[in-house]
Write an enzyme that holds these catalytic residues in place. Structure first.
Site, short mmCIF file in Angstrom:
data_model
loop_
_atom_site.label_atom_id
_atom_site.label_comp_id
_atom_site.label_asym_id
_atom_site.label_seq_id
_atom_site.Cartn_x
_atom_site.Cartn_y
_atom_site.Cartn_z
N GLN A 33 0.81 -1.22 0.00
CA GLN A 33 0.00 0.00 0.00
C GLN A 33 0.84 1.26 0.00
O GLN A 33 1.96 1.30 0.50
CB GLN A 33 -0.94 0.03 1.21
CG GLN A 33 -0.23 -0.02 2.55
CD GLN A 33 -1.17 -0.07 3.73
OE1 GLN A 33 -1.24 0.86 4.53
NE2 GLN A 33 -1.92 -1.17 3.85
N HIS A 87 4.74 12.36 -5.82
CA HIS A 87 3.57 12.06 -6.62
C HIS A 87 3.30 10.56 -6.66
O HIS A 87 4.15 9.76 -6.25
CB HIS A 87 3.75 12.58 -8.06
CG HIS A 87 4.92 11.96 -8.79
ND1 HIS A 87 6.14 12.61 -8.92
CD2 HIS A 87 5.07 10.76 -9.42
CE1 HIS A 87 6.97 11.84 -9.60
NE2 HIS A 87 6.35 10.71 -9.92
N GLU A 120 1.29 11.69 -12.05
CA GLU A 120 2.06 11.71 -13.30
C GLU A 120 1.48 10.70 -14.28
O GLU A 120 1.02 9.61 -13.89
CB GLU A 120 3.53 11.37 -13.03
CG GLU A 120 4.41 11.50 -14.26
CD GLU A 120 5.89 11.21 -14.00
OE1 GLU A 120 6.72 11.54 -14.87
OE2 GLU A 120 6.21 10.67 -12.93
N GLU A 176 -4.19 3.32 -0.66
CA GLU A 176 -5.06 3.41 0.51
C GLU A 176 -5.45 4.87 0.72
O GLU A 176 -4.58 5.72 0.96
CB GLU A 176 -4.34 2.89 1.76
CG GLU A 176 -5.15 3.04 3.04
CD GLU A 176 -4.36 2.72 4.30
OE1 GLU A 176 -4.92 2.88 5.40
OE2 GLU A 176 -3.19 2.31 4.19
#
Length: 330
Positions: free
Chosen positions: A7, A104, A150, A77
């Site tokens: 995660q 990002h 991105e 998550e």
């Protein structure tokens, strides 16, 4: 301990808006939902599944819980703290300001220009369009909380049909000589490294069994990373930070900079894994038996990013990866 990256956690203001973006626009599947009304937060777990895989489990069900805590893939998550969605002034810190560590998340696609046009037509805002700036052919959009997302062109050798697949989480690091070995000890493979005049990029992944990465410095490494269905952890090193004793990145958990929260790994034995992390020099935000949620832990990586350590398959027939401390009777 068979660490596997499970995660990347982002805090979100309004789950309705965030789910619309990541599920309906970016093609992710809502795998599971965990609700904690007594602690006033909910968790939503999304993942990119193969285009031909039909997910029929009901988020929030025991079956979905078992899938989530045994899966081999990586989820996004989304953490929602109750009440933020109705507070007009509230916003999370999306990163990318001075000394911020989180950069990002990214998605790969076959054609960045075509996908960008679709996103623009859907009303998505752009930080950078693919024909802008010096680096042509890649784009950045904003999610509903302002996190940068991105868009990267995937390799032509990729063998899957999804328009988008979750492909990166980017974190800035102070010293690659500390961070790279740390993540390799967590079962990740260094798949690619790129060195520019003032910064370097390192791409690591928990590769599927039987997948062999090329030399990370080879020409093949770029196409290899862009052909993966699983995401990579992109570690960005701005040269010189390793020599500055006073320098540190913000982790995303400081009071005024909360946004990105942590990355998490499934393991077979949480206690043994924590001992292994401690041997690597990790300190702990939470040890397995601290707090009211027993059996899971939060360690720190060399930059202080939080690393959640979660028992694969959990502790009961619902695969719950923690248990609550019994409350004394009145």
């Amino acid at each position: 301990q068979k660490f596997s990256w499970q995660q990347t956690m982002l805090r979100v203001k309004d789950p309705v808006k965030s789910l619309s973006f990541y599920r309906d626009t970016m093609g992710m599947t809502l795998i599971d939902k965990l609700q904690f009304p007594d602690m006033k937060f909910d968790l939503y777990f999304l993942s990119t599944l193969p285009a031909n895989e039909k997910y029929e489990l009901e988020p929030g069900s025991d079956a979905a819980h078992r899938y989530l805590w045994t899966m081999k893939g990586t989820t996004l998550e989304l953490t929602h703290n109750y009440g933020t969605e109705t507070d007009e002034a509230f916003k999370y810190h999306p990163g990318n300001q001075e000394r911020d560590g989180f950069g990002h998340v990214a998605f790969n696609c076959n054609d960045v220009y075509t996908s960008s046009a679709k996103l623009e037509a859907a009303g998505i805002s752009f930080k950078k369009k693919p024909d802008e700036g010096r680096m042509k052919g890649l784009a950045f959009v904003f999610d509903p909380d302002g996190y940068w997302v991105e868009l990267v062109k995937r390799s032509s050798s990729a063998k899957f049909e999804n328009e988008f697949n979750l492909s990166q989480t980017m974190l800035r690091i102070k010293d690659p000589k500390k961070s790279i070995p740390f993540y390799q000890a967590l079962g990740m493979t260094l798949c690619r490294e790129v060195h520019m005049s003032d910064f370097s990029l390192y791409f690591l992944a928990c590769l599927p069994e039987g997948t062999q990465a090329p030399d990370p410095k080879s020409e093949e490494a770029s196409e290899f990373v862009k052909s993966l269905f699983c995401p990579v952890l992109e570690l960005t090193h701005n040269h010189g930070t390793e020599n500055d004793e006073t320098f540190s990145h913000f982790s995303g958990n400081e009071a005024e900079r909360k946004g990105f929260g942590h990355i998490g790994f499934l393991v077979e034995d949480v206690e043994a894994s924590c001992q292994a992390l401690e041997a690597l020099g990790s300190s702990f935000v939470k040890r397995p038996m601290d707090g009211t949620m027993k059996g899971l832990a939060f360690a720190k990586d060399p930059d202080g990013y939080w690393i959640e350590v979660i028992k694969r398959g959990g502790y009961d027939d619902k695969a719950t990866p923690f248990w609550r401390e019994a409350q004394p009777s009145a």
